[in-house]
Design an enzyme around this catalytic site. Sequence first.
Site, short mmCIF file in Angstrom:
data_model
loop_
_atom_site.label_atom_id
_atom_site.label_comp_id
_atom_site.label_asym_id
_atom_site.label_seq_id
_atom_site.Cartn_x
_atom_site.Cartn_y
_atom_site.Cartn_z
N HIS A 97 0.82 -1.21 0.00
CA HIS A 97 0.00 0.00 0.00
C HIS A 97 0.86 1.26 0.00
O HIS A 97 0.37 2.35 -0.30
CB HIS A 97 -0.91 0.00 1.23
CG HIS A 97 -2.18 0.75 1.04
ND1 HIS A 97 -2.41 1.60 -0.03
CD2 HIS A 97 -3.31 0.80 1.79
CE1 HIS A 97 -3.61 2.12 0.08
NE2 HIS A 97 -4.18 1.66 1.17
N ASP A 304 -12.12 -8.82 -16.64
CA ASP A 304 -12.27 -10.11 -17.33
C ASP A 304 -10.94 -10.53 -17.93
O ASP A 304 -10.41 -9.87 -18.81
CB ASP A 304 -13.34 -9.98 -18.42
CG ASP A 304 -13.66 -11.30 -19.09
OD1 ASP A 304 -12.99 -12.32 -18.81
OD2 ASP A 304 -14.60 -11.33 -19.91
#
Length: 351
Positions: A97, A304
């Site tokens: 992060h 996808d």
Amino acid sequence: MENSLSETLITFYPLAGRFIEDRNSVDCNDQGAEYLIAQVGCKLSQFLDQRKQLEVELLNRFIPFAKEVVAFSPTVLAVQLNMFDCGGLAIGVSLSHKVADGFVIFTFIQAWAAACRFGNTTEVVTCPSFEMGSLLPARDTDKLKILVSEEYGVTMVTKRFVFDGLAISTLKAKAIGEVSRVVAVTAVLWKARILVAQAKHGLLRPSLRKTGVKIPENSFGNVFKLVIARFKTSECQLDFNDSVALLGNSTRETAADCLKTEDADDLFTLVISSMREIHEILEKNETDICVLTSVCGFPYYEVDFGWGKPSWVSSVHKPSDIVLMMDTECGRGIEAWVTLEKKGDAKVSAR
């Protein structure tokens, strides 16, 4: 999968580097990401059917370096491909992060999926901008450290709470004026965390709620300004609409302060002042800090890789006190991943 990951890292090249020891900078040495493959001894459908009863800690087996937060690792990005007996797949991504926020992580995964489907990323994905280094050059990093309250030896537990579209609509109907679904759920979670702190300390203490302002579009990094909302026992009631008002006022004030900045020095000073405020509060140890953050609105369920959209996008167990909000698959609900002390877990569940 592996070839498309390599292709994507050409564009997102800092993710292929390594941290130097202080973890405040990355050596872009092109060593690459860690890539692991694991076998899962069940069908994907069986796993998904157990989501409501699943212990969140088990999800950490699907990601590499699950304990990287508490043990130094120079690797910036690690990926684990989990293969189920039925042929289904779960992709676990571990990304520091310090280098990337939710937007950058989503952009990277989107680009990787495009490379897997089409063989390249340049035609379908906006390349990240690395200009933030020029706008905000390296400074005294000691001033940028964010203090968090730590209680060593305390057992942390993560629970997943699902607010469906109907529940959120009911909450929004209680609000005075228009509120977003994220603000409505945040108000409920903040109230629950305040009551947990009350049970812990034996009295109702002031509380802070903080989160981050989104960075400019396609910027690479983790640039944020804390939005701090204060619950003061002498001035506020522990009421849903009071919490909503506090959140709204704090967000508007922070946005107004950001608009007043004219250059990098102004922005740096603004960020430092919010962190200094947190430092001073923690030193007095009279206020409880509840960290809430949201990635709602990022279209993770549209990603996808070539075999269809995901059935579930989840978080994992974390070793620190934090609340993460994510969209449900339909996009109308919110999954709240709440991590706190184990003894406070039952109290939040009851609320």
